[in-house]
Design an enzyme around this catalytic site. Sequence first.
Site, PDB file in Angstrom:
ATOM      1  N   ASP A   1       8.063   8.034  -9.013  1.00  0.00           N
ATOM      2  CA  ASP A   1       8.506   7.136  -7.954  1.00  0.00           C
ATOM      3  C   ASP A   1       8.609   5.739  -8.557  1.00  0.00           C
ATOM      4  O   ASP A   1       7.641   5.237  -9.134  1.00  0.00           O
ATOM      5  CB  ASP A   1       7.448   7.154  -6.837  1.00  0.00           C
ATOM      6  CG  ASP A   1       8.036   7.023  -5.464  1.00  0.00           C
ATOM      7  OD1 ASP A   1       8.820   6.087  -5.257  1.00  0.00           O
ATOM      8  OD2 ASP A   1       7.688   7.841  -4.595  1.00  0.00           O
TER       9      ASP A   1
ATOM     10  N   ASP B   1      12.338   4.024  -4.554  1.00  0.00           N
ATOM     11  CA  ASP B   1      11.865   3.606  -3.239  1.00  0.00           C
ATOM     12  C   ASP B   1      12.836   2.602  -2.613  1.00  0.00           C
ATOM     13  O   ASP B   1      13.294   1.678  -3.288  1.00  0.00           O
ATOM     14  CB  ASP B   1      10.479   2.957  -3.410  1.00  0.00           C
ATOM     15  CG  ASP B   1       9.802   2.705  -2.074  1.00  0.00           C
ATOM     16  OD1 ASP B   1       9.513   3.686  -1.376  1.00  0.00           O
ATOM     17  OD2 ASP B   1       9.568   1.525  -1.735  1.00  0.00           O
TER      18      ASP B   1
ATOM     19  N   GLU C   1      15.988   6.602  -2.297  1.00  0.00           N
ATOM     20  CA  GLU C   1      15.587   6.682  -0.899  1.00  0.00           C
ATOM     21  C   GLU C   1      16.461   5.704  -0.140  1.00  0.00           C
ATOM     22  O   GLU C   1      16.294   4.480  -0.251  1.00  0.00           O
ATOM     23  CB  GLU C   1      14.111   6.297  -0.727  1.00  0.00           C
ATOM     24  CG  GLU C   1      13.662   6.504   0.719  1.00  0.00           C
ATOM     25  CD  GLU C   1      12.518   5.600   1.168  1.00  0.00           C
ATOM     26  OE1 GLU C   1      11.953   5.867   2.240  1.00  0.00           O
ATOM     27  OE2 GLU C   1      12.206   4.629   0.467  1.00  0.00           O
TER      28      GLU C   1
ATOM     29  N   HIS D   1       6.425  12.113   2.999  1.00  0.00           N
ATOM     30  CA  HIS D   1       5.157  11.459   3.314  1.00  0.00           C
ATOM     31  C   HIS D   1       5.282  10.370   4.374  1.00  0.00           C
ATOM     32  O   HIS D   1       4.293   9.680   4.654  1.00  0.00           O
ATOM     33  CB  HIS D   1       4.578  10.872   2.025  1.00  0.00           C
ATOM     34  CG  HIS D   1       5.456   9.786   1.471  1.00  0.00           C
ATOM     35  ND1 HIS D   1       6.718  10.042   0.972  1.00  0.00           N
ATOM     36  CD2 HIS D   1       5.289   8.447   1.370  1.00  0.00           C
ATOM     37  CE1 HIS D   1       7.277   8.902   0.584  1.00  0.00           C
ATOM     38  NE2 HIS D   1       6.432   7.920   0.824  1.00  0.00           N
ATOM     39  N   ASP D   2       6.487  10.157   4.887  1.00  0.00           N
ATOM     40  CA  ASP D   2       6.673   9.146   5.936  1.00  0.00           C
ATOM     41  C   ASP D   2       6.946   9.765   7.305  1.00  0.00           C
ATOM     42  O   ASP D   2       7.044   9.031   8.291  1.00  0.00           O
ATOM     43  CB  ASP D   2       7.855   8.229   5.584  1.00  0.00           C
ATOM     44  CG  ASP D   2       7.602   7.387   4.346  1.00  0.00           C
ATOM     45  OD1 ASP D   2       6.445   6.989   4.114  1.00  0.00           O
ATOM     46  OD2 ASP D   2       8.574   7.134   3.600  1.00  0.00           O
TER      47      ASP D   2
HETATM   48  C1  NOJ Z   1       9.357   3.944   1.535  1.00  0.00           C
HETATM   49  C2  NOJ Z   1       8.191   4.820   1.204  1.00  0.00           C
HETATM   50  O1  NOJ Z   1       8.587   6.160   1.330  1.00  0.00           O
HETATM   51  C3  NOJ Z   1       7.077   4.417   2.131  1.00  0.00           C
HETATM   52  O2  NOJ Z   1       6.001   5.307   2.049  1.00  0.00           O
HETATM   53  C4  NOJ Z   1       6.674   3.014   1.798  1.00  0.00           C
HETATM   54  O3  NOJ Z   1       5.691   2.585   2.709  1.00  0.00           O
HETATM   55  C5  NOJ Z   1       7.871   2.071   1.876  1.00  0.00           C
HETATM   56  N1  NOJ Z   1       9.025   2.606   1.216  1.00  0.00           N
HETATM   57  C6  NOJ Z   1       7.560   0.740   1.242  1.00  0.00           C
HETATM   58  O4  NOJ Z   1       7.483   0.898  -0.156  1.00  0.00           O
END
Ligand code: NOJ
Length: 515
Positions: free
Chosen positions: A98, A200, A267, A328-329
Amino acid sequence: MSRPWWHTAVIYQIYPRSFQDTNGDGIGDLPGITSRLDHLVDLGVDALWISPFYPSPMADFGYDVADYTDVDPMFGTLDDFDDLLAAAHDRSLRVIIDWVPNHSSDQHPWFRESRSSRHDPKRDWYVWADPAPDGGPPNNWQSVFGGPAWEWDEATGQYYLHSFLREQPDLNWRNPEVEQTMFDTVRFWMDRGVDGLRIDVAHFIMKDPAMRDNPPADVEPTEFKSLGEYDRQDHIHDKGHPDVHEVFRRLRVLLDGYDGERFAVGEIHVFDWAEWVRYYGEADELHMPFNFSLLFAPWDAAEIRSRVDAMEAVLPSWAWPNHVLGNHDEVRLIDRYGGPERARAAAILLLTLRGTPTIYYGEEIGMRQADIPLDRQQDPWGLQVPGQGRDGCRTPMQWGDPFTDSEPWLPMMDEPTVAGQRTDPDSLLSFYRRLLTLRRTLPDLQTGDYRSIDGPDGVYLFRRGESVVVAINFTDEDRRIDLDGEVRFSTDPELEAVSAEGVVLGPDAGVIVVT
Ligand code: NOJ
Ligand code: CA
């Protein structure tokens, strides 16, 4: 045609805090991942993406990076990383790390220097601005995690930008030194032999250079948005400035300078297809932007079909699609889609659509969203904006043998477990394993064209290549399909190895038919 590895690969996402602890602190670590690699081999995936393990104050659990070229002692050492990489490569598993370019930690030495004085050589490495005439923030930009995106710095009399937490100041990608230094951090990992990057919030790195206010949103919040101040704006100026594409073209040159095998997936939460597809460039930017369109799709055949068809329609012939059903979000897949009965149909969907699938750890055993009591909640987003907490999808992997020999960092559930499912031929884990084996045995499932077909109401039917048809019943009633061919795989084992003519699919059932 010889294809790059990531076209046919299945990616498995690991949240390192929650995979396996080896030193008894209740937090997963890199040696823990190494010790569990055989699970990935047994499952039949091809690559692992590991969420951040860099030195970090952990304000956002590693997405606040204090050193881009090292390992946090909590997760191990660089040697542990090298061991993990070698052990993965020995097993023909690719490793994706990542990379967090939009922001560092406020404890990163770069930011400490930047913050020390207006005249510091690193001042311009971050986004600093004078107050508005009324003394307030320079513009109306909001933090994704709640509140204004600007933090006042008393000592130097300016605001700095943080698109996420105030502990995550945004780097200034318009400064060529920042790009050069951040690209060096990519080289650091590529030189070690890493196979790819998950980037990210990739589209955030370039903002409007004039830092204009965002206009109010003219649309009702969609299912992608919960209504907060952030969602009341149309985010045309605080992210996704077209200059971002030049950065990715230069990053692609860097990656291609290795062996042509290094991969980058961004992402990118962009839901306008025309805008989204631009991140592929002319095959000279990202290898793919993550496709999140199914994450929030209702459990509805017509709706899912229309999203997949729209994505397929917008892709140039050379561009490779991908699908994500969890990470994970987001709330765990089976809870988001409406219950465990849907886990198998969702797996068929993810693993038979055209493109690279990403499986989030634990989905293969049907891990549920955990309800974390308030006093055990950890996610800063949830602590800041109640209801937005992401802890529930980040609980430790349920191996059935200990994840840790002390208190896990988040409460964990007892069931289901890998151990409990491993030898049960009817388990979800066995189902995933068989499905992944089938994907490797039927080349059309990996690389065949995609075409959706009209079918009975509530059934999503699509063809892959010349030889495969997939049918999934998204309704809670029986649906009959008539296809020429044999059912090779199904949510209902009784349907396997029968003719697909007049097959009745029960609620949430799916079949893979070889014609
Ligand atoms: C996206 C990530 O997937 C998330 O977990 C993170 O909190 C935010 N970006 C900020 O880096
Ligand atoms: Ca540990």
